[in-house]
Design an enzyme around this catalytic site. Sequence first.
Site, PDB file in Angstrom:
ATOM      1  N   ASN A 123       0.873  -1.180   0.000  1.00 26.40           N
ATOM      2  CA  ASN A 123       0.000   0.000   0.000  1.00 26.40           C
ATOM      3  C   ASN A 123       0.908   1.227   0.000  1.00 26.40           C
ATOM      4  OD1 ASN A 123      -1.837   2.041   0.431  1.00 26.40           O
ATOM      5  ND2 ASN A 123      -2.160   1.567   2.596  1.00 26.40           N
ATOM      6  N   LYS A 132       0.147   4.239  -0.223  1.00 29.12           N
ATOM      7  CA  LYS A 132      -0.475   5.455   0.336  1.00 29.12           C
ATOM      8  C   LYS A 132      -0.283   6.615  -0.644  1.00 29.12           C
ATOM      9  CE  LYS A 132       0.638   3.525   4.807  1.00 29.12           C
ATOM     10  NZ  LYS A 132       0.299   3.613   6.209  1.00 29.12           N
ATOM     11  N   HIS A 142      -9.374   1.049   4.777  1.00 27.33           N
ATOM     12  CA  HIS A 142      -8.080   1.261   5.446  1.00 27.33           C
ATOM     13  C   HIS A 142      -8.287   2.205   6.631  1.00 27.33           C
ATOM     14  CE1 HIS A 142      -3.959   2.531   6.206  1.00 27.33           C
ATOM     15  NE2 HIS A 142      -3.600   1.425   5.589  1.00 27.33           N
ATOM     16  N   GLU A 147      -6.670   4.607   7.709  1.00 30.03           N
ATOM     17  CA  GLU A 147      -6.482   6.042   7.422  1.00 30.03           C
ATOM     18  C   GLU A 147      -7.729   6.628   6.765  1.00 30.03           C
ATOM     19  OE1 GLU A 147      -2.739   5.659   5.338  1.00 30.03           O
ATOM     20  OE2 GLU A 147      -1.820   5.022   7.224  1.00 30.03           O
ATOM     21  N   GLU A 153      -5.387  -5.230  10.452  1.00 28.62           N
ATOM     22  CA  GLU A 153      -4.390  -4.189  10.665  1.00 28.62           C
ATOM     23  C   GLU A 153      -4.697  -3.435  11.964  1.00 28.62           C
ATOM     24  OE1 GLU A 153      -2.333  -2.970   6.847  1.00 28.62           O
ATOM     25  OE2 GLU A 153      -4.098  -1.726   6.962  1.00 28.62           O
ATOM     26  N   GLY A 188       2.222   2.235  10.493  1.00 31.57           N
ATOM     27  CA  GLY A 188       3.115   3.370  10.316  1.00 31.57           C
ATOM     28  C   GLY A 188       3.787   3.830  11.594  1.00 31.57           C
ATOM     29  N   SER A 199       3.351  -2.209  10.147  1.00 34.89           N
ATOM     30  CA  SER A 199       4.815  -2.181  10.324  1.00 34.89           C
ATOM     31  C   SER A 199       5.466  -3.529  10.035  1.00 34.89           C
ATOM     32  CB  SER A 199       5.175  -1.671  11.720  1.00 34.89           C
ATOM     33  OG  SER A 199       4.678  -0.350  11.899  1.00 34.89           O
TER      34      SER A 199
HETATM   35  C1  PEP Z   1      -0.716   0.050   5.756  1.00 31.80           C
HETATM   36  O1  PEP Z   1      -0.686   1.172   5.270  1.00 31.80           O
HETATM   37  O2  PEP Z   1      -1.655  -0.710   5.506  1.00 31.80           O
HETATM   38  C2  PEP Z   1       0.387  -0.379   6.617  1.00 31.80           C
HETATM   39  C3  PEP Z   1       0.346  -1.557   7.170  1.00 31.80           C
HETATM   40  O3  PEP Z   1       1.401   0.527   6.793  1.00 31.80           O
HETATM   41  P1  PEP Z   1       2.827   0.225   7.493  1.00 31.80           P
HETATM   42  O4  PEP Z   1       3.337  -1.084   6.938  1.00 31.80           O
HETATM   43  O5  PEP Z   1       3.695   1.386   7.100  1.00 31.80           O
HETATM   44  O6  PEP Z   1       2.582   0.138   8.958  1.00 31.80           O
END
Ligand code: PEP
Length: 256
Positions: free
Chosen positions: A13, A15, A98, A100, A170, A176, A216
């Site tokens: 992803n 972003k 997601h 975000e 998630e 992040g 992460s």
């Molecule tokens: C994500 O954006 O779905 C995500 C898991 O980000 P990150 O790996 O940077 O934590």
Amino acid sequence: MNKQLRGPVIAGNWKMNLSPAETEALIKETKPLVAGAKCGVVFCVPFVDLQAALEAAAGSNLKIGAQNCHWEARGAFTGEVSAAMLKEIGVEYVIVGHSERRTLFGDTNETVACRARAALDAGLTVILCVGESLEQRERDITMEVVRVQTKIALAGVSKAELARVIIAYEPVWAIGTGLTATAAQANEVNRGIRGLLAELYGQAAADSVVIQYGGSMNAANAAELVAQPDVDGGLIGGASLKAADFAAIVKAASEG
Ligand code: PEP
């Protein structure tokens, strides 16, 4: 079911990162590194990068996805993009829900369900994101939150359509932040989601659904996470922007 039969999927992803020119460069660098992958490999890119991504990935095992879609097919929805538009240009996957989008842009369980419905109707594969906040984990209501998010998003999704649904667990506190759920925490929630799917669709259907972990995940921790029996790959943010890191995660999933 043996998880290799489900076939893990590693989805990046991006972003709001990378221009079309940078998209072409990263895909050209990544393609040879993931060519022999024994798992699905997807990059979910910003809308303006989709065309460049599709062209750069053509003929390879790297599939392209978007990061959101609107639930209407067309109309007065300034700034939105429909699932059918994505499908028409050759996009195969779309992320919905997601965290975000939920926390920064007002997505609710209901709008996430509408987006998933539209994506499935358009013939796309949905990557449905669910996950608890830190406060919810501390109150010990993680599984309740994730069950409600999943159940509402899948209301009206048939057993046949479930074959085009990937669920990405998630935890919001891990996205992040550099904090990662332990392998045991990730597996416990993923197993709970599979249990819910078994209640809704039967065990055989539940066993065939890809349930990723995201938060992460990186080259160093991927192997342990994807080795868990109910973790079928990952949704990768930051680490998907570096070809070598992303390829290392794909390798871990291929071997996991
Ligand atoms: C994500 O954006 O779905 C995500 C898991 O980000 P990150 O790996 O940077 O934590």
